[in-house]
Design a protein around this motif. Structure first.
Motif, PDB file in Angstrom:
ATOM      1  N   VAL A 139      27.567 -15.222  18.422  1.00  0.00           N
ATOM      2  CA  VAL A 139      27.135 -15.137  19.812  1.00  0.00           C
ATOM      3  C   VAL A 139      26.166 -16.287  20.100  1.00  0.00           C
ATOM      4  N   LEU A 140      26.404 -16.985  21.209  1.00  0.00           N
ATOM      5  CA  LEU A 140      25.527 -18.071  21.653  1.00  0.00           C
ATOM      6  C   LEU A 140      24.469 -17.484  22.582  1.00  0.00           C
ATOM      7  N   VAL A 141      23.204 -17.691  22.246  1.00  0.00           N
ATOM      8  CA  VAL A 141      22.098 -17.235  23.088  1.00  0.00           C
ATOM      9  C   VAL A 141      21.534 -18.446  23.824  1.00  0.00           C
ATOM     10  N   THR A 142      21.407 -18.317  25.137  1.00  0.00           N
ATOM     11  CA  THR A 142      20.824 -19.374  25.958  1.00  0.00           C
ATOM     12  C   THR A 142      19.692 -18.773  26.778  1.00  0.00           C
ATOM     13  N   ILE A 143      18.553 -19.439  26.779  1.00  0.00           N
ATOM     14  CA  ILE A 143      17.408 -19.023  27.592  1.00  0.00           C
ATOM     15  C   ILE A 143      17.143 -20.149  28.581  1.00  0.00           C
ATOM     16  N   ALA A 144      17.131 -19.813  29.863  1.00  0.00           N
ATOM     17  CA  ALA A 144      16.814 -20.790  30.906  1.00  0.00           C
ATOM     18  C   ALA A 144      15.637 -20.241  31.702  1.00  0.00           C
ATOM     19  N   SER A 145      14.606 -21.053  31.876  1.00  0.00           N
ATOM     20  CA  SER A 145      13.459 -20.590  32.662  1.00  0.00           C
ATOM     21  C   SER A 145      13.116 -21.619  33.725  1.00  0.00           C
ATOM     22  N   TRP A 146      12.487 -21.134  34.765  1.00  0.00           N
ATOM     23  CA  TRP A 146      12.122 -21.972  35.903  1.00  0.00           C
ATOM     24  C   TRP A 146      10.617 -22.126  35.941  1.00  0.00           C
ATOM     25  N   ASP A 147      10.166 -23.380  35.866  1.00  0.00           N
ATOM     26  CA  ASP A 147       8.763 -23.724  36.047  1.00  0.00           C
ATOM     27  C   ASP A 147       7.855 -23.081  35.004  1.00  0.00           C
ATOM     28  N   ARG A 148       8.421 -22.743  33.841  1.00  0.00           N
ATOM     29  CA  ARG A 148       7.647 -22.179  32.739  1.00  0.00           C
ATOM     30  C   ARG A 148       8.209 -22.732  31.443  1.00  0.00           C
ATOM     31  N   PRO A 149       7.355 -23.264  30.569  1.00  0.00           N
ATOM     32  CA  PRO A 149       7.871 -23.774  29.298  1.00  0.00           C
ATOM     33  C   PRO A 149       8.348 -22.634  28.409  1.00  0.00           C
ATOM     34  N   ILE A 150       9.293 -22.922  27.546  1.00  0.00           N
ATOM     35  CA  ILE A 150       9.743 -21.954  26.542  1.00  0.00           C
ATOM     36  C   ILE A 150       9.005 -22.292  25.255  1.00  0.00           C
ATOM     37  N   THR A 151       8.084 -21.413  24.864  1.00  0.00           N
ATOM     38  CA  THR A 151       7.234 -21.658  23.703  1.00  0.00           C
ATOM     39  C   THR A 151       7.739 -20.860  22.505  1.00  0.00           C
ATOM     40  N   ASP A 152       7.238 -21.203  21.331  1.00  0.00           N
ATOM     41  CA  ASP A 152       7.632 -20.494  20.116  1.00  0.00           C
ATOM     42  C   ASP A 152       7.289 -19.002  20.201  1.00  0.00           C
ATOM     43  N   GLU A 153       6.265 -18.636  20.977  1.00  0.00           N
ATOM     44  CA  GLU A 153       5.887 -17.231  21.116  1.00  0.00           C
ATOM     45  C   GLU A 153       7.012 -16.422  21.764  1.00  0.00           C
ATOM     46  N   LEU A 154       7.793 -17.055  22.639  1.00  0.00           N
ATOM     47  CA  LEU A 154       8.881 -16.331  23.302  1.00  0.00           C
ATOM     48  C   LEU A 154       9.894 -15.813  22.286  1.00  0.00           C
ATOM     49  N   TYR A 155      10.180 -16.593  21.261  1.00  0.00           N
ATOM     50  CA  TYR A 155      11.170 -16.167  20.266  1.00  0.00           C
ATOM     51  C   TYR A 155      10.729 -14.878  19.565  1.00  0.00           C
ATOM     52  N   GLN A 156       9.402 -14.696  19.432  1.00  0.00           N
ATOM     53  CA  GLN A 156       8.908 -13.490  18.769  1.00  0.00           C
ATOM     54  C   GLN A 156       9.117 -12.251  19.639  1.00  0.00           C
ATOM     55  N   LEU A 157       9.299 -12.431  20.946  1.00  0.00           N
ATOM     56  CA  LEU A 157       9.546 -11.303  21.845  1.00  0.00           C
ATOM     57  C   LEU A 157      11.016 -10.900  21.873  1.00  0.00           C
ATOM     58  N   LEU A 158      11.894 -11.765  21.350  1.00  0.00           N
ATOM     59  CA  LEU A 158      13.324 -11.462  21.367  1.00  0.00           C
ATOM     60  C   LEU A 158      13.652 -10.421  20.320  1.00  0.00           C
ATOM     61  N   LYS A 159      14.436  -9.437  20.721  1.00  0.00           N
ATOM     62  CA  LYS A 159      14.860  -8.404  19.775  1.00  0.00           C
ATOM     63  C   LYS A 159      16.253  -7.942  20.168  1.00  0.00           C
ATOM     64  N   PRO A 160      17.005  -7.410  19.213  1.00  0.00           N
ATOM     65  CA  PRO A 160      18.346  -6.909  19.554  1.00  0.00           C
ATOM     66  C   PRO A 160      18.244  -5.646  20.406  1.00  0.00           C
ATOM     67  N   LEU A 161      18.905  -5.664  21.542  1.00  0.00           N
ATOM     68  CA  LEU A 161      19.045  -4.467  22.365  1.00  0.00           C
ATOM     69  C   LEU A 161      20.462  -3.956  22.117  1.00  0.00           C
ATOM     70  N   PRO A 162      20.619  -2.684  21.817  1.00  0.00           N
ATOM     71  CA  PRO A 162      21.946  -2.184  21.432  1.00  0.00           C
ATOM     72  C   PRO A 162      22.972  -2.321  22.559  1.00  0.00           C
ATOM     73  N   ALA A 163      24.200  -2.594  22.156  1.00  0.00           N
ATOM     74  CA  ALA A 163      25.296  -2.773  23.114  1.00  0.00           C
ATOM     75  C   ALA A 163      25.416  -1.581  24.049  1.00  0.00           C
ATOM     76  N   GLU A 164      25.076  -0.378  23.547  1.00  0.00           N
ATOM     77  CA  GLU A 164      25.213   0.829  24.366  1.00  0.00           C
ATOM     78  C   GLU A 164      24.361   0.761  25.639  1.00  0.00           C
ATOM     79  N   MET A 165      23.259   0.001  25.605  1.00  0.00           N
ATOM     80  CA  MET A 165      22.407  -0.121  26.807  1.00  0.00           C
ATOM     81  C   MET A 165      23.195  -0.712  27.972  1.00  0.00           C
ATOM     82  N   PHE A 166      24.254  -1.458  27.679  1.00  0.00           N
ATOM     83  CA  PHE A 166      24.959  -2.198  28.719  1.00  0.00           C
ATOM     84  C   PHE A 166      26.322  -1.593  29.043  1.00  0.00           C
ATOM     85  N   HIS A 167      26.587  -0.416  28.493  1.00  0.00           N
ATOM     86  CA  HIS A 167      27.839   0.272  28.834  1.00  0.00           C
ATOM     87  C   HIS A 167      27.638   1.044  30.118  1.00  0.00           C
ATOM     88  N   GLN A 168      28.650   1.013  30.982  1.00  0.00           N
ATOM     89  CA  GLN A 168      28.509   1.673  32.283  1.00  0.00           C
ATOM     90  C   GLN A 168      29.128   3.043  32.266  1.00  0.00           C
TER      91      GLN A 168
END
Length: 168
Positions: A139-168
Motif C-alpha cells: 500500500v502506498l501512503v501519501t500525506i499532503a498538507s497545506w501551509d504546514r510542514p510535515i515533520t518527523d513527529e507526524l510519523y509517530q502519530l500514524l497508526k493502523p486503523l482497522p479496515a472494518e472502520m471503513f466498511h459501510q
C-alpha cells in the motif's frame, strides 16, 4: 479522476470497504473534523482510502492522507503530475492553480521501530508539503498538507486503523 466527495455517498458502486488496514492519524488525536472517502473500482472493490483532516473553526482542510493498494489507478501518474492526494487537497481548498511536481528527495524516517524511506515531493506551490512511502503490504501512503510542514513527529502519530472502520 475528479474531486471526491467526503460528505455524501456517491452511488451503489461505492465499495463496501478496503481489505487492508489504513495507516492514518487516529481521529481522537486530531483537533478537528475527519472525513473518509473510498475509491471504487468498476468491480466494486476498494482501490484506496483517503482521509481528510479539517481544522476546527472553519479554517478548512489541513491534510489529506491516502492509502492506495497496488493496482490502484490513482497511483499511475506522470513524473510532473501531482499525487492524487495533492489534487484532492487542492480541490477541497477550491484552489484551481496548475501545480506540478518540481522534484523529489528520499529521506530515512523511523516509524514504530521500522525504518521508512520517505519520498519528499516538492511542488511548484510552496505551501504544499507532500510525502510518500510504501508499506510492506504494497500500500502506498501519501500525506499532503497545506501551509504546514510535515515533520518527523507526524510519523509517530500514524497508526493502523482497522479496515472494518471503513466498511459501510
Amino acid at each position: 479522476m475528479g474531486a471526491m466527495s467526503f460528505l455524501r455517498r456517491r452511488s451503489a458502486a461505492t465499495p463496501a470497504g478496503p481489505d487492508f488496514d489504513v495507516l492514518a492519524m487516529d481521529p481522537g488525536d486530531w483537533p478537528g473534523v475527519l472525513g473518509a472517502g473510498l475509491l471504487p473500482a468498476p468491480d466494486g472493490s476498494c482501490q484506496g482510502v483517503l482521509l481528510r483532516y479539517d481544522l476546527f473553526g472553519g479554517r478548512g482542510p489541513a491534510m489529506v492522507i491516502g492509502n492506495l493498494p497496488e493496482g490502484s489507478p490513482a497511483r499511475d501518474l506522470g513524473d510532473t503530475e501531482v499525487p492524487f492526494e495533492v489534487a484532492q487537497l487542492l480541490a477541497a481548498l477550491e484552489n484551481k492553480e496548475d501545480i506540478r511536481v518540481t522534484g523529489t528527495e528520499e529521506v530515512p524516517v523511523m516509524h514504530e521501530g521500522n525504518l521508512l524511506i520517505v519520498r519528499r515531493i516538492r511542488c511548484s506551490e510552496g505551501r504544499i508539503a507532500c510525502v510518500q512511502f510504501d508499506r510492506s503490504d504494497g500500500v502506498l501512503v501519501t500525506i499532503a498538507s497545506w501551509d504546514r510542514p510535515i515533520t518527523d513527529e507526524l510519523y509517530q502519530l500514524l497508526k493502523p486503523l482497522p479496515a472494518e472502520m471503513f466498511h459501510q
